[in-house]
Design a protein around this motif. Structure first.
Motif, PDB file in Angstrom:
ATOM      1  N   LEU A   7       0.826  -1.202   0.000  1.00  0.00           N
ATOM      2  CA  LEU A   7       0.000   0.000   0.000  1.00  0.00           C
ATOM      3  C   LEU A   7       0.865   1.258   0.000  1.00  0.00           C
ATOM      4  N   VAL A   8       1.864   1.280   0.864  1.00  0.00           N
ATOM      5  CA  VAL A   8       2.773   2.429   0.946  1.00  0.00           C
ATOM      6  C   VAL A   8       3.491   2.629  -0.379  1.00  0.00           C
ATOM      7  N   GLN A   9       3.981   1.549  -0.974  1.00  0.00           N
ATOM      8  CA  GLN A   9       4.727   1.667  -2.230  1.00  0.00           C
ATOM      9  C   GLN A   9       3.823   2.081  -3.381  1.00  0.00           C
ATOM     10  N   ALA A  10       2.608   1.548  -3.427  1.00  0.00           N
ATOM     11  CA  ALA A  10       1.671   1.925  -4.488  1.00  0.00           C
ATOM     12  C   ALA A  10       1.377   3.420  -4.433  1.00  0.00           C
ATOM     13  N   ARG A  11       1.073   3.903  -3.248  1.00  0.00           N
ATOM     14  CA  ARG A  11       0.779   5.337  -3.093  1.00  0.00           C
ATOM     15  C   ARG A  11       1.991   6.191  -3.401  1.00  0.00           C
ATOM     16  N   SER A  12       3.157   5.746  -2.955  1.00  0.00           N
ATOM     17  CA  SER A  12       4.393   6.490  -3.213  1.00  0.00           C
ATOM     18  C   SER A  12       4.659   6.598  -4.704  1.00  0.00           C
ATOM     19  N   ASN A  13       4.523   5.495  -5.423  1.00  0.00           N
ATOM     20  CA  ASN A  13       4.758   5.514  -6.867  1.00  0.00           C
ATOM     21  C   ASN A  13       3.762   6.426  -7.583  1.00  0.00           C
ATOM     22  N   GLU A  14       2.518   6.357  -7.171  1.00  0.00           N
ATOM     23  CA  GLU A  14       1.506   7.203  -7.803  1.00  0.00           C
ATOM     24  C   GLU A  14       1.767   8.683  -7.509  1.00  0.00           C
ATOM     25  N   ALA A  16       4.645  10.051  -6.746  1.00  0.00           N
ATOM     26  CA  ALA A  16       5.867  10.440  -7.453  1.00  0.00           C
ATOM     27  C   ALA A  16       5.565  10.679  -8.930  1.00  0.00           C
ATOM     28  N   ALA A  17       4.735   9.821  -9.519  1.00  0.00           N
ATOM     29  CA  ALA A  17       4.363   9.989 -10.928  1.00  0.00           C
ATOM     30  C   ALA A  17       3.707  11.347 -11.148  1.00  0.00           C
ATOM     31  N   ARG A  18       2.824  11.710 -10.255  1.00  0.00           N
ATOM     32  CA  ARG A  18       2.132  13.003 -10.395  1.00  0.00           C
ATOM     33  C   ARG A  18       3.100  14.174 -10.208  1.00  0.00           C
ATOM     34  N   SER A  19       4.079  14.000  -9.345  1.00  0.00           N
ATOM     35  CA  SER A  19       4.985  15.108  -9.038  1.00  0.00           C
ATOM     36  C   SER A  19       5.984  15.407 -10.158  1.00  0.00           C
ATOM     37  N   ILE A  20       6.235  14.439 -11.031  1.00  0.00           N
ATOM     38  CA  ILE A  20       7.221  14.649 -12.102  1.00  0.00           C
ATOM     39  C   ILE A  20       6.606  14.608 -13.499  1.00  0.00           C
ATOM     40  N   GLU A  21       5.304  14.629 -13.550  1.00  0.00           N
ATOM     41  CA  GLU A  21       4.597  14.444 -14.820  1.00  0.00           C
ATOM     42  C   GLU A  21       5.076  15.369 -15.932  1.00  0.00           C
ATOM     43  N   SER A  22       5.261  16.638 -15.653  1.00  0.00           N
ATOM     44  CA  SER A  22       5.637  17.562 -16.734  1.00  0.00           C
ATOM     45  C   SER A  22       7.116  17.468 -17.095  1.00  0.00           C
ATOM     46  N   ALA A  23       7.968  17.206 -16.116  1.00  0.00           N
ATOM     47  CA  ALA A  23       9.410  17.159 -16.377  1.00  0.00           C
ATOM     48  C   ALA A  23       9.862  15.813 -16.948  1.00  0.00           C
ATOM     49  N   TYR A  24       9.285  14.731 -16.457  1.00  0.00           N
ATOM     50  CA  TYR A  24       9.727  13.383 -16.846  1.00  0.00           C
ATOM     51  C   TYR A  24       8.525  12.491 -17.171  1.00  0.00           C
ATOM     52  N   PRO A  25       7.857  12.768 -18.266  1.00  0.00           N
ATOM     53  CA  PRO A  25       6.667  11.979 -18.590  1.00  0.00           C
ATOM     54  C   PRO A  25       6.968  10.499 -18.827  1.00  0.00           C
ATOM     55  N   ASP A  26       8.189  10.201 -19.257  1.00  0.00           N
ATOM     56  CA  ASP A  26       8.556   8.791 -19.460  1.00  0.00           C
ATOM     57  C   ASP A  26       8.567   8.042 -18.132  1.00  0.00           C
ATOM     58  N   TRP A  27       9.126   8.647 -17.109  1.00  0.00           N
ATOM     59  CA  TRP A  27       9.146   8.021 -15.792  1.00  0.00           C
ATOM     60  C   TRP A  27       7.770   8.049 -15.145  1.00  0.00           C
ATOM     61  N   THR A  28       6.962   9.022 -15.514  1.00  0.00           N
ATOM     62  CA  THR A  28       5.584   9.073 -15.022  1.00  0.00           C
ATOM     63  C   THR A  28       4.828   7.826 -15.471  1.00  0.00           C
ATOM     64  N   VAL A  29       4.945   7.498 -16.737  1.00  0.00           N
ATOM     65  CA  VAL A  29       4.281   6.312 -17.279  1.00  0.00           C
ATOM     66  C   VAL A  29       4.803   5.049 -16.592  1.00  0.00           C
ATOM     67  N   THR A  30       6.099   4.981 -16.403  1.00  0.00           N
ATOM     68  CA  THR A  30       6.709   3.830 -15.745  1.00  0.00           C
ATOM     69  C   THR A  30       6.212   3.695 -14.307  1.00  0.00           C
ATOM     70  N   MET A  31       6.148   4.823 -13.599  1.00  0.00           N
ATOM     71  CA  MET A  31       5.682   4.773 -12.208  1.00  0.00           C
ATOM     72  C   MET A  31       4.208   4.424 -12.105  1.00  0.00           C
ATOM     73  N   CYS A  32       3.423   4.791 -13.102  1.00  0.00           N
ATOM     74  CA  CYS A  32       2.016   4.369 -13.101  1.00  0.00           C
ATOM     75  C   CYS A  32       1.925   2.845 -13.171  1.00  0.00           C
ATOM     76  N   PHE A  33       2.758   2.247 -14.003  1.00  0.00           N
ATOM     77  CA  PHE A  33       2.778   0.785 -14.066  1.00  0.00           C
ATOM     78  C   PHE A  33       3.195   0.189 -12.720  1.00  0.00           C
ATOM     79  N   TYR A  34       4.251   0.717 -12.132  1.00  0.00           N
ATOM     80  CA  TYR A  34       4.706   0.155 -10.857  1.00  0.00           C
ATOM     81  C   TYR A  34       3.716   0.410  -9.733  1.00  0.00           C
ATOM     82  N   ALA A  35       2.969   1.497  -9.806  1.00  0.00           N
ATOM     83  CA  ALA A  35       1.895   1.706  -8.830  1.00  0.00           C
ATOM     84  C   ALA A  35       0.845   0.612  -9.007  1.00  0.00           C
ATOM     85  N   ALA A  36       0.471   0.322 -10.249  1.00  0.00           N
ATOM     86  CA  ALA A  36      -0.506  -0.737 -10.513  1.00  0.00           C
ATOM     87  C   ALA A  36       0.004  -2.082 -10.010  1.00  0.00           C
TER      88      ALA A  36
END
Length: 133
Positions: A7-14, A16-36
């Motif tokens: 639960l902690v890791q899922a929320r953290s990944n999500e 983090a994805a939101r926090s870097i969305e504009s600067a690092y969209p590639d990592w945003t997509v990756t973190m969405c997968f890892y949140a899932a």
């Protein structure tokens, strides 16, 4: 192993994805997968399911895919499997430049913001199917 760590890791990944969305969209997509991935692990853990022992495959990713496939059938919602696989595919595109014609994954996803938005949408749909908050 406790459910809480997933639960902690899922929320953290999500988050983090939101926090870097504009600067690092590639990592945003990756973190969405890892949140899932961690939401699925959390769901399994809550139910006492041990994914790797129930689905002994070559890799933890293969085991998890098997679990998601079976879970989608059990929940009578085949969309779960498709959403999960789509996020994994987008993550591989970002990490391994699969099917990217730009110089970098950053450039690709900056020019295809809809793919980033779709990753967040698919993650939310997975959470909704699993009835997770």
């Amino acid at each position: 192993m406790t459910c809480e760590r997933y639960l902690v890791q899922a929320r953290s990944n999500e988050n983090a994805a939101r926090s870097i969305e504009s600067a690092y969209p590639d990592w945003t997509v990756t973190m969405c997968f890892y949140a899932a991935l961690h939401w699925v692990e959390y769901y399994a853990s809550q139910r006492g399911d041990d994914i790797t022992s129930q689905f002994p495959e070559k890799s933890p990713h293969d085991s998890r895919r098997g679990y998601v496939r079976k879970l989608a059938k059990k929940l009578e919602n085949r969309r779960l499997e498709k959403l999960y696989n789509d996020l994994e595919d987008a993550s591989q595109k970002a990490r391994y430049l699969q099917g990217i014609k730009y110089n970098s994954a950053i450039d690709h996803f900056k020019n295809h913001q809809s793919e980033v938005n779709t990753s967040f949408d698919k993650l939310q749909q997975i959470k909704d199917i699993l009835k997770l908050k």
